[in-house]
Design an enzyme around this catalytic site. Structure first.
Site, PDB file in Angstrom:
ATOM      1  N   SER A 239       0.836  -1.195   0.000  1.00 17.12           N
ATOM      2  CA  SER A 239       0.000   0.000   0.000  1.00 17.12           C
ATOM      3  C   SER A 239       0.876   1.252   0.000  1.00 17.12           C
ATOM      4  CB  SER A 239      -0.957  -0.036   1.198  1.00 17.12           C
ATOM      5  OG  SER A 239      -1.953   0.947   1.088  1.00 17.12           O
ATOM      6  N   ASP A 361      -9.935  -4.188  -4.669  1.00 17.04           N
ATOM      7  CA  ASP A 361      -9.158  -3.106  -4.059  1.00 17.04           C
ATOM      8  C   ASP A 361      -9.365  -1.817  -4.823  1.00 17.04           C
ATOM      9  OD1 ASP A 361      -7.323  -1.501  -2.767  1.00 17.04           O
ATOM     10  OD2 ASP A 361      -5.558  -2.620  -3.421  1.00 17.04           O
ATOM     11  N   HIS A 391      -7.792  -5.274  -0.428  1.00 20.17           N
ATOM     12  CA  HIS A 391      -6.624  -4.490  -0.041  1.00 20.17           C
ATOM     13  C   HIS A 391      -6.133  -4.971   1.327  1.00 20.17           C
ATOM     14  CE1 HIS A 391      -4.123  -0.847  -0.182  1.00 20.17           C
ATOM     15  NE2 HIS A 391      -4.295  -0.804   1.136  1.00 20.17           N
TER      16      HIS A 391
END
Length: 433
Positions: A239, A361, A391
């Site tokens: 991320s 995601d 995610h």
């Protein structure tokens, strides 16, 4: 073991969620309550899981065909635990996220440090070290090494992974991603160094990047003490950490002048400290490869995945907006600046990349767009989409068997890429072009 009636299971789940949400389980993370609860649910028959999902108003198989009932239940429980996000609530969220993330992890990855003599095949030891951040203050890095079964001198030419945790540049730490780093070390034999960089809103962009660059310089200097070669450093992060990995790769190869400027609207840094940081980045070996996991890559464009997966999953529209605002609004830099957005940096000489995205995601499409951009620039790039995954799936690797298998596969594939690079290049000196 007999299966409890569905109403009893609902009551048990409700009680567990309430206990964790209210903080009544003071040491829940130490006992890995979430890990045992969520992993145990996989023992239930699929029809029972679906009945619980209906009661919890979880997403359906029609909505997410490739996400099984167990994963959809995990997502539903996560939504029950979730609190509305705002910038002024980030310090409290940081603490809660840290507790919950550790509670999700397998107890074994925390116990093996006490048995690091090599008596088990995948025994891993780790040590926290204090190094200098970009402004000369203290920063912690956690160094993982696979334990050896004998006293032979360790090799000093292995690869080493420098890892940057995710969390929107605002939450997360070396504990929240301990399980993944531990697993990479056990599975590959590489040393892994996880970086506890400074975060927003207290430290907006580009502080995190500068700290990560300072960690890269430290690892390049000290890699041999970890059994690794400075020319064999690989980068990874998930991320926000995936974004930082890509930014570090860009800046090590070709740093830009804005790195030396004070962009944080804070008192001017001491010139000596600034010069020390600048000098530490001179003539660094370029990274061998990078593994960004569901990375943040673009702060300006909107992609179809923003609409498809922007609500009801582990990262939603509001989360992304709060994190982005906390990270960039006081940076003094536009969101398109190459110290913030990897899509706007110089990617022409970037290292080979293995880019992983999650199907469910909000960031999926910008990760794929980044991969496409690298291909156009002539960079060696592979992509992999984890179907049916949300995610942040690496934080679920030990509670959901499918996500655990996918994480293992990704680590293996990246290790193969690294080995192929070393074989094809013959480990030639890998200095900045």
């Amino acid at each position: 073991m007999p299966i409890l009636p569905v109403p009893a299971l609902n009551a048990l789940l409700t009680k567990t969620i309430k206990t964790i949400k209210t903080g009544a389980a003071k040491n829940a993370h130490q006992h890995h309550v979430l890990h045992h609860t969520l992993k145990g649910l996989d023992n239930l028959p699929a029809p029972v899981l679906e009945r619980i999902n209906r009661r919890l108003k979880a997403s359906t198989a029609e909505q997410y065909p490739l996400a099984d009932a167990h994963l959809r239940l995990i997502l539903a429980i996560s939504n029950k635990l979730k609190r509305p996000l705002a910038i002024d609530k980030l310090p409290k969220l940081r603490q809660k996220f840290g507790t919950d993330a550790v509670s999700l992890q397998a107890p074994s990855v925390w116990q093996q440090n006490a048995d690091a003599s090599g008596s088990t095949e995948n025994a891993v030891s780790w040590q926290d070290k204090t190094i200098a951040n970009a402004d000369g203050g203290d920063m912690t890095v956690r160094c993982y090494q696979k334990s050896t079964q004998n006293s032979e001198r360790k090799s000093t030419d292995e690869a080493a992974m420098l890892f940057f945790h995710g969390g929107g540049f605002c939450i997360g730490d070396i504990d929240t991603h301990h399980e993944f780093c531990h697993t990479v070390c056990a599975q590959t034999g590489w040393a892994v160094v996880s970086v506890d960089y400074r975060m927003a809103p207290e430290y907006p962009a580009p502080t995190a990047l500068k700290d990560c660059l300072a960690a890269y310089a430290w690892l390049a200097e000290h890699s041999q003490s970890l059994g690794a070669s400075p020319s064999r450093i690989v980068l990874s992060g998930d991320s926000a950490g995936g974004c930082l990995a890509a930014l570090v790769a860009q800046q090590v190869i070709k740093p830009i002048d804005a790195l030396w400027q004070d962009n944080n609207q804070a008192p001017a840094a001491d010139k000596k400290v600034n010069d020390t940081f600048k000098n530490s980045l001179a003539d660094l070996p370029r990274p061998l490869a990078q593994l960004p996991l569901y990375p943040v890559t673009d702060y300006e464009a909107e992609y179809p995945s923003w609409e498809l997966y922007g609500e009801g999953l582990l990262l939603d529209h509001n989360d992304a907006e709060v994190f982005n605002s906390a990270y960039t609004q006081h940076s003094g830099l536009p969101q398109s600046h190459p110290l913030i957005s990897v899509m706007h940096g110089d990617n022409t000489q970037l290292c080979p990349s293995y880019i992983v995205v999650a199907e469910l995601d909000i960031l999926r499409d910008e990760g794929l767009a980044y991969a496409e951009l690298l291909q156009k620039e002539g960079v060696q790039v592979q992509t992999y989409t984890v179907l049916g995954a949300p995610h942040g799936f690496i934080n679920l690797m030990s509670v959901h068997q499918g996500l655990g298998n996918q994480t293992t596969y990704i680590i293996n594939e990246f290790a193969c890429l690294v080995q192929n690079l070393l074989t094809s290049e013959g480990d030639k000196p890998n200095l900045r072009a």
